[in-house]
Scaffold this active site. Structure first.
Site, PDB file in Angstrom:
ATOM      1  N   GLU A  62      15.121  32.438  -9.366  1.00 55.01           N
ATOM      2  CA  GLU A  62      13.964  32.965 -10.090  1.00 55.01           C
ATOM      3  C   GLU A  62      14.380  33.500 -11.462  1.00 55.01           C
ATOM      4  O   GLU A  62      13.697  33.267 -12.459  1.00 55.01           O
ATOM      5  CB  GLU A  62      13.311  34.082  -9.276  1.00 55.01           C
ATOM      6  CG  GLU A  62      12.104  34.706  -9.937  1.00 55.01           C
ATOM      7  CD  GLU A  62      11.738  36.049  -9.321  1.00 55.01           C
ATOM      8  OE1 GLU A  62      11.122  36.862 -10.035  1.00 55.01           O
ATOM      9  OE2 GLU A  62      12.079  36.287  -8.151  1.00 55.01           O
ATOM     10  N   ASP A  66      12.940  31.764 -14.773  1.00 56.02           N
ATOM     11  CA  ASP A  66      12.161  32.566 -15.711  1.00 56.02           C
ATOM     12  C   ASP A  66      12.600  32.274 -17.151  1.00 56.02           C
ATOM     13  O   ASP A  66      11.775  32.062 -18.039  1.00 56.02           O
ATOM     14  CB  ASP A  66      12.350  34.045 -15.367  1.00 56.02           C
ATOM     15  CG  ASP A  66      11.585  34.975 -16.305  1.00 56.02           C
ATOM     16  OD1 ASP A  66      10.427  34.673 -16.618  1.00 56.02           O
ATOM     17  OD2 ASP A  66      12.161  35.983 -16.738  1.00 56.02           O
ATOM     18  N   ASN A 131       6.789  33.816  -8.411  1.00 63.90           N
ATOM     19  CA  ASN A 131       8.247  33.940  -8.378  1.00 63.90           C
ATOM     20  C   ASN A 131       8.885  32.670  -7.826  1.00 63.90           C
ATOM     21  O   ASN A 131       9.915  32.201  -8.327  1.00 63.90           O
ATOM     22  CB  ASN A 131       8.656  35.136  -7.516  1.00 63.90           C
ATOM     23  CG  ASN A 131       8.252  36.461  -8.123  1.00 63.90           C
ATOM     24  OD1 ASN A 131       7.888  36.528  -9.294  1.00 63.90           O
ATOM     25  ND2 ASN A 131       8.302  37.520  -7.344  1.00 63.90           N
ATOM     26  N   GLU A 134       8.901  29.923 -10.437  1.00 66.10           N
ATOM     27  CA  GLU A 134      10.003  30.105 -11.384  1.00 66.10           C
ATOM     28  C   GLU A 134      11.332  29.669 -10.763  1.00 66.10           C
ATOM     29  O   GLU A 134      12.151  29.010 -11.416  1.00 66.10           O
ATOM     30  CB  GLU A 134      10.089  31.561 -11.814  1.00 66.10           C
ATOM     31  CG  GLU A 134       8.988  31.985 -12.759  1.00 66.10           C
ATOM     32  CD  GLU A 134       9.096  33.430 -13.192  1.00 66.10           C
ATOM     33  OE1 GLU A 134       8.617  33.761 -14.289  1.00 66.10           O
ATOM     34  OE2 GLU A 134       9.671  34.258 -12.430  1.00 66.10           O
TER      35      GLU A 134
END
EC number: 3.1.26.3
Length: 284
Positions: A62, A66, A131, A134
């Site tokens: 994650e 991101d 989440n 990502e």
């Protein structure tokens, strides 16, 4: 070229089998390293312990996803809006990568059916899907590279599920973005009403500040508390993103705060005294 051909040949027996089929429906390509994608959908509440003692879940992917998503979306909006200024491009990126948008995209893709989680509270689920998306992008980047990750974001997310012109007309909820950043990084954020008064036309005016730890990080005025908070949050987010020294000071404070519980839990007695007592007991 030879490496890609070798990988493709190895995939032939696995096509048509699970979980390759489920991931193909989402990705539009077959993964090489299926374990990366399974880990991307493994919530921390269902972490798995490896033989070497390490616990794995999707948090590291994650983190990577991101950063990759930010870069990809910046790349896309930069080319899509050729003559727009930096402020517009920054806002567009914020609208696309905000948690609410990512949650919806994850549900549209069907990630909710593949996520492994034992979390029971609605609070966890609020951010779980975004989440996981990502983390999935992080897995694609590691498995296939930047070009395929960008193709996935552009074709499967933006083209199929987002109208980019509609997104351009939406307002960014800066307060939600700041609170999301606060929760994700476990850094305290507080909105503080400094003053309220009426102007010459008898309109109410509100003046709000945002505090991150003891730092006044943004201020804003508006005709309502909400408007003043939005403007203060926007200023704080700009400071977080643009002022590296400010962010460094915040992270130092966070690190110091995390060390406090360890100090508070340490025994009151002098460690050297305990050591002496233990030695004396052994001799006896």
């Amino acid at each position: 070229m030879l490496k890609k051909l070798y990988r493709t040949i190895r995939l032939f027996p696995k096509r048509g089998r699970e979980p390759y089929v489920s991931f193909y429906k989402i990705l539009n390509f077959y993964p090489y390293n299926i374990m990366l994608y399974e880990q991307a959908l493994l919530h921390k509440s269902s972490s798995i312990k490896l033989k070497d003692g390490r616990w794995i879940n999707n948090e590291r992917l994650e983190f990577l996803g991101d950063a990759i998503l930010d870069a990809i979306v910046a790349d896309i909006v930069f080319k899509e809006f050729e003559y727009k200024k930096e402020g517009f491009l920054t806002n567009m990126r914020s609208k696309i990568v905000q948690r609410e948008t990512l949650n919806k995209l994850a549900l549209n893709l069907g990630l909710d059916r593949l996520i492994k989680s034992s979390a029971k509270t609605g609070n966890h689920k609020t951010h779980m899907y975004g989440n996981a998306l990502e983390a999935l992008i992080g897995a694609i980047y590691l498995d296939q590279g930047y070009r395929i990750a960008k193709k996935f974001v552009h074709e499967r997310l933006i083209v199929e599920h987002l109208n980019i012109e509609t997104v351009a007309q939406q307002e960014v909820n800066f307060k939600s973005r700041l609170i999301e950043w606060s929760q994700k990084n476990k850094i305290p954020v507080e909105f503080r009403l400094i003053e309220s008064f009426t102007d010459d036309n008898n309109n109410p005016i509100f003046y709000t500040a945002v505090d991150i730890y003891d730092f006044e990080s943004g201020t804003g005025r508006g005709y309502s508390k909400k408007e003043s908070q939005q403007r203060a949050a926007e200023e704080a987010l700009d400071k977080i993103n643009m002022d590296k020294e400010f962010l460094k000071e915040i992270l130092i404070l966070k690190e110091k705060e995390s060390e406090l519980p360890a100090l508070e839990e340490s025994p009151e007695e002098n460690p050297s005294t305990d050591f002496t007592t233990n030695n004396e007991t052994e001799k006896a």
